[in-house]
Design a protein around this motif. Structure first.
Motif, mmCIF file in Angstrom:
data_model
loop_
_atom_site.group_PDB
_atom_site.id
_atom_site.type_symbol
_atom_site.label_atom_id
_atom_site.label_comp_id
_atom_site.label_asym_id
_atom_site.label_seq_id
_atom_site.Cartn_x
_atom_site.Cartn_y
_atom_site.Cartn_z
ATOM 1 N N SER A 202 29.958 69.525 36.168
ATOM 2 C CA SER A 202 29.194 69.076 37.379
ATOM 3 C C SER A 202 27.501 70.179 37.044
ATOM 4 C CB SER A 202 29.398 69.032 38.251
ATOM 5 O OG SER A 202 28.501 69.036 39.828
ATOM 6 N N VAL A 203 26.557 68.700 36.742
ATOM 7 C CA VAL A 203 25.347 69.947 36.329
ATOM 8 C C VAL A 203 23.955 69.275 37.452
ATOM 9 C CG1 VAL A 203 23.511 70.174 34.920
ATOM 10 C CG2 VAL A 203 26.080 69.826 33.576
ATOM 11 N N THR A 204 24.028 70.417 37.807
ATOM 12 C CA THR A 204 22.423 69.605 39.011
ATOM 13 C C THR A 204 21.513 70.532 38.642
ATOM 14 O OG1 THR A 204 24.196 70.603 40.844
ATOM 15 C CG2 THR A 204 22.496 70.310 41.836
ATOM 16 N N VAL A 205 20.195 69.067 38.432
ATOM 17 C CA VAL A 205 19.131 69.156 38.137
ATOM 18 C C VAL A 205 17.929 69.509 39.407
ATOM 19 C CG1 VAL A 205 17.756 68.696 36.568
ATOM 20 C CG2 VAL A 205 19.881 68.978 35.550
ATOM 21 N N GLU B 294 8.294 72.573 35.953
ATOM 22 C CA GLU B 294 9.302 73.820 35.888
ATOM 23 C C GLU B 294 10.996 73.257 36.398
ATOM 24 O OE1 GLU B 294 10.524 78.023 35.904
ATOM 25 O OE2 GLU B 294 9.508 77.365 37.856
ATOM 26 N N TYR B 295 11.435 73.014 35.861
ATOM 27 C CA TYR B 295 12.996 72.416 35.874
ATOM 28 C C TYR B 295 14.270 73.100 36.401
ATOM 29 C CZ TYR B 295 11.542 68.045 36.209
ATOM 30 O OH TYR B 295 10.812 66.659 36.314
ATOM 31 N N CYS B 296 14.639 73.766 36.408
ATOM 32 C CA CYS B 296 16.000 73.935 37.124
ATOM 33 C C CYS B 296 17.522 73.546 37.008
ATOM 34 C CB CYS B 296 15.685 75.304 38.535
ATOM 35 S SG CYS B 296 14.444 75.622 38.641
ATOM 36 N N VAL B 297 18.414 74.277 36.722
ATOM 37 C CA VAL B 297 19.786 74.045 36.408
ATOM 38 C C VAL B 297 20.728 75.379 36.774
ATOM 39 C CG1 VAL B 297 21.096 72.762 34.312
ATOM 40 C CG2 VAL B 297 18.906 72.439 33.912
ATOM 41 N N THR C 69 27.043 78.748 38.174
ATOM 42 C CA THR C 69 26.456 79.528 37.699
ATOM 43 C C THR C 69 25.542 80.044 38.094
ATOM 44 O OG1 THR C 69 24.984 77.789 36.507
ATOM 45 C CG2 THR C 69 26.956 78.617 35.237
ATOM 46 N N ASP C 70 24.080 80.868 37.535
ATOM 47 C CA ASP C 70 22.695 81.514 38.120
ATOM 48 C C ASP C 70 21.935 79.638 37.855
ATOM 49 O OD1 ASP C 70 24.272 82.892 39.770
ATOM 50 O OD2 ASP C 70 23.573 84.607 37.468
ATOM 51 N N ALA C 71 20.651 79.888 38.646
ATOM 52 C CA ALA C 71 20.109 78.586 38.234
ATOM 53 C C ALA C 71 19.261 79.307 37.079
ATOM 54 C CB ALA C 71 19.070 78.717 39.051
ATOM 55 N N GLU C 72 19.194 78.534 35.974
ATOM 56 C CA GLU C 72 17.880 78.732 34.736
ATOM 57 C C GLU C 72 17.296 77.753 34.627
ATOM 58 O OE1 GLU C 72 20.358 79.202 31.078
ATOM 59 O OE2 GLU C 72 21.885 79.826 31.155
ATOM 60 N N SER D 172 23.541 77.273 28.616
ATOM 61 C CA SER D 172 22.251 77.754 28.066
ATOM 62 C C SER D 172 20.976 76.415 28.241
ATOM 63 C CB SER D 172 22.429 78.127 26.562
ATOM 64 O OG SER D 172 22.504 76.801 25.584
ATOM 65 N N VAL D 173 20.383 76.999 28.534
ATOM 66 C CA VAL D 173 18.923 75.869 28.802
ATOM 67 C C VAL D 173 17.395 75.417 27.671
ATOM 68 C CG1 VAL D 173 18.062 74.277 30.476
ATOM 69 C CG2 VAL D 173 20.217 75.155 30.998
#
Length: 297
Positions: free
Chosen positions: A158-161, A192-195, A210-213, A136-137
């Motif tokens: 591994s988290v991509t932002v 707007e930022y995506c994760v 995961t799907d991008a949030e 959750s973001v």
């Protein structure tokens, strides 16, 4: 002589069959299989077909590389899976290395024991199936807060932002699974930022992503209005208090003012009409004689 030897062999075979029937008269469990998801390892099996008049219980053993190579092939009892009524055994904390493990299970009905049913092929925890992490973001001021649900204990995330529309400039963060929450600070307000995230065990074992949030960065939470509002309320409150005091003084009736503003008498030491008397002893009084002054003719 030959007949005697043959009779002895037959008798030994009969005795062995009787002993085997006494030891393993119960059918063994079947279809032993391992289900391992996100480093949680559960051995499952099917119960024997034969009926049991009492509760049918199961026991599980395991044998790793250390037991096989250094303990002469010793089998160890799974502590939580001895004489259990269920057809499943959680071996997550027993299989603690990346080696191959032999696993086996047997059934018991009263005093009757079944033969062991062995898992084939052996199990290695590196064969676990990794699922995409639950993520959750949320935007907190000028930062992102990325929260994860239960993760495999030995894994990393591994988290991509990236800023929306500029994925080529994405930044990758690596977080241990026991941390659970990742903060990404100092982001551009109003953007707007995506994760996106995935679980990683090693270079070859990765979950799906995961799907991008995506969320908007709103800036300091309530900071734009809280301070001016606080100052304004304080000024208004002080003005109202001063007005109330001034109005009370101007419109105060005499008798009401006397009751509210009571005048305390001065202490005797500050009273100008205070008659000061000095005691003089009789001896000192004789030293003073009255002097009469007459005006010149």
């Amino acid at each position: 002589m030959m007949m005697v030897v043959m009779m002895m062999v037959v008798m030994m075979v009969v005795v062995m069959m009787i002993l085997l029937d006494q030891v393993c008269t119960l059918a063994a469990p079947s279809s032993a299989c391992m289900r391992s998801v996100d480093m949680t390892h559960v051995l499952r099996w099917r119960p024997p077909l034969a009926a049991c008049d009492t509760a049918l219980l199961y026991s599980v053993q395991f044998q790793g590389e250390f037991e096989l190579m250094h303990l002469k092939g010793t089998w160890l009892n799974a502590p939580e899976c001895q004489l259990i009524p269920h057809t499943r055994c959680d071996l997550t904390f027993d299989l603690g290395s990346d080696s191959d493990y032999n696993l086996r299970v047997r059934a018991q009905c009263g005093s009757e024991l079944s033969a062991w049913t062995e898992l084939s092929p052996p199990f290695n925890r590196r064969d676990t199936v990794l699922m995409a992490p639950a993520m959750s973001v949320t935007a907190v001021g000028d930062a992102l807060q990325v929260t994860f649900a239960k993760l495999p204990l030995t894994a990393v995330v591994s988290v991509t932002v990236w800023k929306s529309g500029d994925e080529l400039q994405a930044v990758v963060y690596t977080m241990p699974a026991d941390q659970a929450v990742l903060h990404v600070a100092a982001l551009q307000e109003g953007a707007e930022y995506c994760v996106r995230a995935q679980t990683v065990l090693d270079a070859r074992i990765r979950s799906g992503s995961t799907d991008a949030e995506c969320v908007f960065i709103t800036g300091r939470p309530d900071g734009a209005w809280k301070r001016p509002t606080t100052v304004g309320v304080t000024v208004i409150a002080m003005a109202a208090l001063l007005f109330a005091v001034f109005w009370s003084v101007v419109h105060c009736r005499p008798h009401a003012c006397q009751s509210y503003f009571h005048k305390e008498p001065l202490p005797r030491s500050l009273d100008p009409d205070w008659d000061i008397q000095i005691q003089v002893s009789p001896e000192e009084a004789e030293l003073y004689e009255p002097i009469h002054v007459s005006a010149a003719p």
